[in-house]
Design a protein around this motif. Structure first.
Motif, PDB file in Angstrom:
ATOM      1  N   PHE A 138      92.320  37.791 -23.180  1.00  0.00           N
ATOM      2  CA  PHE A 138      91.673  37.984 -24.399  1.00  0.00           C
ATOM      3  C   PHE A 138      92.723  38.571 -25.444  1.00  0.00           C
ATOM      4  O   PHE A 138      92.694  38.413 -26.430  1.00  0.00           O
ATOM      5  CB  PHE A 138      90.523  38.981 -24.111  1.00  0.00           C
ATOM      6  N   GLU A 139      93.735  39.348 -24.650  1.00  0.00           N
ATOM      7  CA  GLU A 139      94.776  39.983 -25.393  1.00  0.00           C
ATOM      8  C   GLU A 139      95.519  38.946 -26.344  1.00  0.00           C
ATOM      9  O   GLU A 139      96.240  39.117 -27.412  1.00  0.00           O
ATOM     10  CB  GLU A 139      95.572  40.959 -24.567  1.00  0.00           C
ATOM     11  N   SER A 140      95.918  37.787 -25.377  1.00  0.00           N
ATOM     12  CA  SER A 140      96.805  36.639 -25.847  1.00  0.00           C
ATOM     13  C   SER A 140      95.946  35.977 -26.949  1.00  0.00           C
ATOM     14  O   SER A 140      96.554  35.630 -28.027  1.00  0.00           O
ATOM     15  CB  SER A 140      97.232  35.765 -24.729  1.00  0.00           C
ATOM     16  N   MET A 141      94.691  35.916 -27.087  1.00  0.00           N
ATOM     17  CA  MET A 141      93.835  35.288 -27.940  1.00  0.00           C
ATOM     18  C   MET A 141      94.023  36.250 -29.131  1.00  0.00           C
ATOM     19  O   MET A 141      94.044  35.697 -30.173  1.00  0.00           O
ATOM     20  CB  MET A 141      92.214  35.235 -27.862  1.00  0.00           C
ATOM     21  N   GLN A 142      94.043  37.331 -28.982  1.00  0.00           N
ATOM     22  CA  GLN A 142      94.093  38.565 -30.267  1.00  0.00           C
ATOM     23  C   GLN A 142      95.506  38.291 -30.985  1.00  0.00           C
ATOM     24  O   GLN A 142      95.479  38.234 -31.998  1.00  0.00           O
ATOM     25  CB  GLN A 142      93.608  39.651 -29.784  1.00  0.00           C
ATOM     26  N   GLN A 143      96.385  37.951 -30.034  1.00  0.00           N
ATOM     27  CA  GLN A 143      97.712  37.965 -30.502  1.00  0.00           C
ATOM     28  C   GLN A 143      98.039  36.396 -31.476  1.00  0.00           C
ATOM     29  O   GLN A 143      98.362  36.423 -32.391  1.00  0.00           O
ATOM     30  CB  GLN A 143      98.930  38.011 -29.508  1.00  0.00           C
ATOM     31  N   MET A 144      97.123  35.543 -30.854  1.00  0.00           N
ATOM     32  CA  MET A 144      97.233  34.177 -31.512  1.00  0.00           C
ATOM     33  C   MET A 144      96.702  34.255 -32.950  1.00  0.00           C
ATOM     34  O   MET A 144      96.981  33.618 -33.772  1.00  0.00           O
ATOM     35  CB  MET A 144      96.243  33.192 -30.502  1.00  0.00           C
ATOM     36  N   LEU A 145      95.873  35.310 -33.252  1.00  0.00           N
ATOM     37  CA  LEU A 145      95.047  35.396 -34.630  1.00  0.00           C
ATOM     38  C   LEU A 145      96.310  35.621 -35.583  1.00  0.00           C
ATOM     39  O   LEU A 145      96.065  35.439 -36.728  1.00  0.00           O
ATOM     40  CB  LEU A 145      94.120  36.584 -34.519  1.00  0.00           C
ATOM     41  N   TYR A 146      97.394  36.361 -35.180  1.00  0.00           N
ATOM     42  CA  TYR A 146      98.097  36.790 -36.085  1.00  0.00           C
ATOM     43  C   TYR A 146      99.358  35.869 -36.112  1.00  0.00           C
ATOM     44  O   TYR A 146     100.439  36.338 -36.697  1.00  0.00           O
ATOM     45  CB  TYR A 146      98.760  38.214 -35.919  1.00  0.00           C
ATOM     46  N   ARG A 147      99.423  34.876 -35.674  1.00  0.00           N
ATOM     47  CA  ARG A 147     100.616  33.895 -35.340  1.00  0.00           C
ATOM     48  C   ARG A 147     100.333  32.832 -36.717  1.00  0.00           C
ATOM     49  O   ARG A 147      99.153  32.548 -36.932  1.00  0.00           O
ATOM     50  CB  ARG A 147     100.996  33.314 -34.049  1.00  0.00           C
ATOM     51  N   ALA A 148     101.342  32.144 -37.093  1.00  0.00           N
ATOM     52  CA  ALA A 148     101.100  30.873 -37.708  1.00  0.00           C
ATOM     53  C   ALA A 148     100.231  30.041 -36.875  1.00  0.00           C
ATOM     54  O   ALA A 148     100.708  29.388 -35.997  1.00  0.00           O
ATOM     55  CB  ALA A 148     102.610  30.436 -38.204  1.00  0.00           C
ATOM     56  N   GLN A 149      99.377  29.301 -37.782  1.00  0.00           N
ATOM     57  CA  GLN A 149      98.496  28.493 -37.278  1.00  0.00           C
ATOM     58  C   GLN A 149      99.009  27.143 -37.140  1.00  0.00           C
ATOM     59  O   GLN A 149      99.683  26.430 -38.185  1.00  0.00           O
ATOM     60  CB  GLN A 149      97.104  28.505 -37.892  1.00  0.00           C
ATOM     61  N   THR A 150      99.003  26.463 -36.045  1.00  0.00           N
ATOM     62  CA  THR A 150      99.440  24.962 -35.989  1.00  0.00           C
ATOM     63  C   THR A 150      98.234  24.223 -35.924  1.00  0.00           C
ATOM     64  O   THR A 150      97.027  24.460 -35.550  1.00  0.00           O
ATOM     65  CB  THR A 150     100.142  24.721 -34.675  1.00  0.00           C
ATOM     66  N   SER A 151      98.410  22.734 -36.091  1.00  0.00           N
ATOM     67  CA  SER A 151      97.103  21.956 -36.277  1.00  0.00           C
ATOM     68  C   SER A 151      96.520  21.521 -34.930  1.00  0.00           C
ATOM     69  O   SER A 151      95.655  21.236 -34.547  1.00  0.00           O
ATOM     70  CB  SER A 151      97.400  20.644 -37.134  1.00  0.00           C
ATOM     71  N   GLU A 152      97.541  21.888 -33.638  1.00  0.00           N
ATOM     72  CA  GLU A 152      97.035  21.490 -32.487  1.00  0.00           C
ATOM     73  C   GLU A 152      97.431  22.852 -31.482  1.00  0.00           C
ATOM     74  O   GLU A 152      98.328  23.638 -31.573  1.00  0.00           O
ATOM     75  CB  GLU A 152      98.259  20.430 -31.905  1.00  0.00           C
ATOM     76  N   ASN A 153      96.203  23.312 -31.000  1.00  0.00           N
ATOM     77  CA  ASN A 153      96.244  24.589 -30.351  1.00  0.00           C
ATOM     78  C   ASN A 153      95.927  24.086 -29.038  1.00  0.00           C
ATOM     79  O   ASN A 153      94.584  23.773 -28.471  1.00  0.00           O
ATOM     80  CB  ASN A 153      95.028  25.357 -30.938  1.00  0.00           C
ATOM     81  N   THR A 154      96.898  24.337 -27.971  1.00  0.00           N
ATOM     82  CA  THR A 154      96.680  23.826 -26.594  1.00  0.00           C
ATOM     83  C   THR A 154      95.671  24.935 -25.758  1.00  0.00           C
ATOM     84  O   THR A 154      95.281  24.497 -24.713  1.00  0.00           O
ATOM     85  CB  THR A 154      98.306  23.767 -25.928  1.00  0.00           C
ATOM     86  N   ALA A 155      95.742  26.139 -26.442  1.00  0.00           N
ATOM     87  CA  ALA A 155      95.095  27.096 -25.600  1.00  0.00           C
ATOM     88  C   ALA A 155      93.596  27.133 -25.950  1.00  0.00           C
ATOM     89  O   ALA A 155      93.071  28.096 -25.258  1.00  0.00           O
ATOM     90  CB  ALA A 155      95.813  28.536 -25.725  1.00  0.00           C
TER      91      ALA A 155
END
Length: 167
Positions: free
Chosen positions: A119-136
């Protein structure tokens, strides 16, 4: 003189009526009606309590994995459903580590094992640049689904613990 001559014919007793029933049957009928009424009220209360949970699971299925904003939508869904079930916890204002701690504290202890890091990695993903393909995304989807299924509706013990922390 026949002594039997003055006897009258034999009369059978009158038939026993089935109505009105005895008091015991009245009490049993009233008791049954009360029990059925209470059972219906309990079922309706449980259904109403889990209404937001059912709606959240339907909304979760509608989130599109190909959308670059899908992880944010998962987080927003969690916030909405948490605000519904925890209105006194100021869920709207939680973010980052406070939000992660809140989500983990509301889960049953046997489900928190691998949930925290993911869940912490999911929260960090919120603040990263979004790509069209999200493997996680499938993993995050499972996290959100697990939280909705097992943390909602919250048990009284969980609500009391959350109130004690905020008191």
């Amino acid at each position: 003189m026949n002594p039997l001559q003055d006897l009258k014919d034999i009369h059978p007793p009158s038939a026993i009526e089935s109505w009105p029933p005895a008091y015991g049957w009245w009490l049993l009928g009233i008791f049954s009606i009360v029990v059925v009424g209470l059972l219906i009220m309990w079922i309706l209360r449980v259904r109403n309590k889990s209404l937001a949970k059912r709606q959240a699971l339907k909304s979760l299925q509608q989130i599109d994995a190909s959308n670059p904003d899908c992880v944010s939508q998962l987080n927003q869904l969690l916030k909405r459903v948490a605000m519904t079930y925890f209105p006194n916890q100021n869920v709207r204002e939680l973010y980052g580590s406070q939000w992660v701690e809140f989500i983990i504290n509301t889960l049953p202890k046997n489900k928190t094992k691998d949930f925290s890091e993911s869940f912490e990695s999911m929260q960090q993903m919120l603040y990263r640049a979004q790509t069209s393909e999200n493997t996680a995304y499938p993993h995050y989807y499972k996290l959100v689904e697990t939280w909705i299924k097992f943390a909602l509706p919250p048990r009284r013990r969980v609500i009391q613990q959350m109130e004690q922390k905020n008191a």
